[in-house]
Design an enzyme around this catalytic site. Structure first.
Site, short mmCIF file in Angstrom:
data_model
loop_
_atom_site.label_atom_id
_atom_site.label_comp_id
_atom_site.label_asym_id
_atom_site.label_seq_id
_atom_site.Cartn_x
_atom_site.Cartn_y
_atom_site.Cartn_z
N ASP A 85 0.86 -1.19 0.00
CA ASP A 85 0.00 0.00 0.00
C ASP A 85 0.89 1.24 0.00
O ASP A 85 1.72 1.40 0.90
CB ASP A 85 -0.89 -0.02 1.25
CG ASP A 85 -1.91 1.09 1.25
OD1 ASP A 85 -1.89 1.94 0.34
OD2 ASP A 85 -2.74 1.13 2.20
N HIS A 93 -0.52 4.40 -0.14
CA HIS A 93 -1.26 5.54 0.44
C HIS A 93 -1.23 6.78 -0.47
O HIS A 93 -1.29 7.90 0.02
CB HIS A 93 -0.66 5.94 1.81
CG HIS A 93 -1.36 5.33 2.97
ND1 HIS A 93 -1.46 5.95 4.20
CD2 HIS A 93 -2.00 4.15 3.12
CE1 HIS A 93 -2.11 5.18 5.04
NE2 HIS A 93 -2.44 4.09 4.42
N GLU A 121 -1.39 -1.03 -4.02
CA GLU A 121 -2.58 -0.24 -3.70
C GLU A 121 -2.26 1.25 -3.66
O GLU A 121 -1.23 1.65 -3.11
CB GLU A 121 -3.06 -0.73 -2.33
CG GLU A 121 -4.13 0.11 -1.67
CD GLU A 121 -4.56 -0.55 -0.36
OE1 GLU A 121 -4.47 -1.80 -0.24
OE2 GLU A 121 -4.99 0.17 0.55
N GLU A 137 -10.43 2.79 -1.39
CA GLU A 137 -10.85 3.17 -0.04
C GLU A 137 -11.28 4.63 0.04
O GLU A 137 -11.99 5.01 0.95
CB GLU A 137 -9.73 2.87 0.96
CG GLU A 137 -8.53 3.77 0.82
CD GLU A 137 -7.33 3.28 1.63
OE1 GLU A 137 -6.72 2.28 1.22
OE2 GLU A 137 -7.02 3.88 2.65
N ASP A 161 -14.70 0.69 0.88
CA ASP A 161 -14.72 0.56 2.34
C ASP A 161 -16.18 0.57 2.78
O ASP A 161 -16.89 1.54 2.53
CB ASP A 161 -13.94 1.72 2.96
CG ASP A 161 -13.78 1.56 4.47
OD1 ASP A 161 -14.81 1.27 5.13
OD2 ASP A 161 -12.66 1.73 4.97
N HIS A 199 -11.72 -2.62 1.79
CA HIS A 199 -10.81 -1.96 2.73
C HIS A 199 -11.41 -2.05 4.12
O HIS A 199 -12.60 -1.80 4.31
CB HIS A 199 -10.70 -0.51 2.29
CG HIS A 199 -9.86 0.38 3.14
ND1 HIS A 199 -10.41 1.34 3.98
CD2 HIS A 199 -8.51 0.49 3.28
CE1 HIS A 199 -9.42 1.99 4.57
NE2 HIS A 199 -8.27 1.50 4.18
MG LIG Z 1 -4.83 1.70 1.76
#
Ligand SMILES: [Mg+2]
Length: 410
Positions: A210, A212, A236, A263, A285, A312
């Protein structure tokens, strides 16, 4: 579900009793909506009807609990006195009747309420929510755990710990704050973490990375092909989701690594550009994207693009319970995130702290087996939630800077 005539008759009589108590035929009236801001960073929702039926949901929006609480308070005027069993009608009212719609705050508020309405309806009818969504399409759901915190080190030891809990897949951040174009040293550190993960996991385990949204599109095009040799399950949010169709198309086209995001997308419409760009995994999510109702639709939309969902969920027990209900009813499901042992929970509260029966989230060989309890399939320890809510959290996302002092994506 009933597996004999006797059970069927018993459930039928329970339903009849619920409706007798309600006194409205099929109608149960929303009488009370409460929110609980509890550690480590969660926001739980409780809905009660005038006949005493109760449903629970989760509206956790990390770092913004107070904003979501305010949005739920606003929806209360719309919801009190309405029939709790008309979930879709209430979803439409919440998302469209208020004129302004969409985004993480409204999305999370609607999500928590939506979970609670599905939970309540499932409990009134005596069936798990996934039965109301068409019944299970699988027997068990593969899950993964987090390793390494926001800026991971010692990847191998952390993976060993997760494997020991019965998991077969993990996810990690692979970088800290990054420069617009990462140096060779930064790139090497990321590749070393990926290499260490693959070495520990062997050929049969899986890891995902991930970012971010910390990586610029230009750096992503350089970095992602270098990760291919380590065979990550997916990468991700290499770039921030708002980058739009053209940038996402370029990122996807730059590499054979499957790209995931979702997400920070809150509706079917939000998901369209990344689906059109060719991502491989969509990560709605359940606590942000309009709850079970909208995530179910997002999953079906993803299915039309040949994309799998991996919801998520670094969040609490009700968000996970809601995600599992969709996972068990969705043919295009890949893997489920869960927060047991995640760095956000450390020293605060754990995934199972607010449950009366924690066995529902037991892993066996990397999977959670199908929950058979009514509604969301979990029993909330209400006394513990009320006690915890007396000390509301003030969790905030960290602020990260680049070397020159400018803001970096966290
Ligand atoms: Mg993430």
């Amino acid at each position: 579900m009933p597996n004999s005539l006797v059970e069927s008759v018993t459930i039928r009589s329970q339903i009849d009793e619920q409706f007798r108590r309600a006194g409205y035929g099929w109608t149960v009236i929303i009488d009370r909506i409460e929110t609980f801001q509890v550690a480590p960073r969660w926001l739980l929702v409780r809905i009660e009807t005038d006949d005493g039926a109760i449903g629970w949901g989760e509206a956790s929006l990390e770092g913004h609990a107070e904003s979501v609480q305010g949005a739920i308070d606003g929806y209360t005027d719309l919801l009190l006195g309405q029939d709790a069993t008309r979930i879709e009608h209430l979803w439409q009212q919440m998302t469209r009747a208020g004129f302004y719609r969409g985004g993480p705050v409204f999305g999370s508020a609607v999500s928590g309420i939506d979970h609670a309405l599905w939970d309540l309806k499932g409990k009134v009818l005596g069936v798990p929510v996934h039965e109301l969504l068409g019944g299970p399409v699988r027997d068990k759901v593969r899950v993964y755990g987090w390793i390494g915190g926001d800026d991971p080190s010692d990847v191998a030891a952390a993976i060993e710990t997760q494997l020991a809990t019965g998991l077969t897949a993990v996810k990690m951040n692979a970088s800290g704050a990054t420069e617009h174009l990462g140096s060779l040293a930064e790139t090497t550190a990321i590749l070393d973490r990926a290499g260490a993960a693959r070495e520990v996991l062997g050929a049969s385990g899986d890891f995902a990375i991930d970012f971010h949204g910390r990586i610029s599109p230009g750096y992503a095009r350089r970095l992602l092909p270098l990760l291919e040799e380590f065979h990550p399950l997916f990468v991700e949010e290499p770039v921030v989701p708002e980058m739009g169709l053209e940038v996402w198309e370029q990122v996807v086209a730059s590499t054979a690594v499957p790209i995931a995001t979702g997400e920070r997308l809150y509706s079917r419409w939000d998901a369209m550009p990344v689906l059109r760009a060719g991502i491989s995994v969509l990560q709605p999510d359940l606590a942000h994207a309009g709850g079970i109702s909208e995530t179910r639709r997002i999953a079906t939309l993803a299915e039309t693009y040949g994309v799998a969902i991996a919801p998520h969920c670094p969040l609490g027990p009700l968000a996970l319970a809601a995600a599992l209900q969709v996972d068990f009813a969705s043919p295009n499901f890949l893997i489920q995130e869960q927060s047991l042992g995640i760095h956000y929970n450390a020293g605060s509260a754990e995934l199972t702290d607010y449950l009366l029966d924690v066995s529902v989230f037991t892993f066996a060989d990397g999977y959670i087996h199908r929950p058979t309890g009514p509604g969301l399939g979990v029993q909330i320890d209400e006394a513990e939630v009320r006690r915890a809510a007396q000390s509301p959290h003030r969790w905030r996302t960290p602020t990260w800077n680049r070397v020159d002092g400018s803001l970096a994506e966290w």
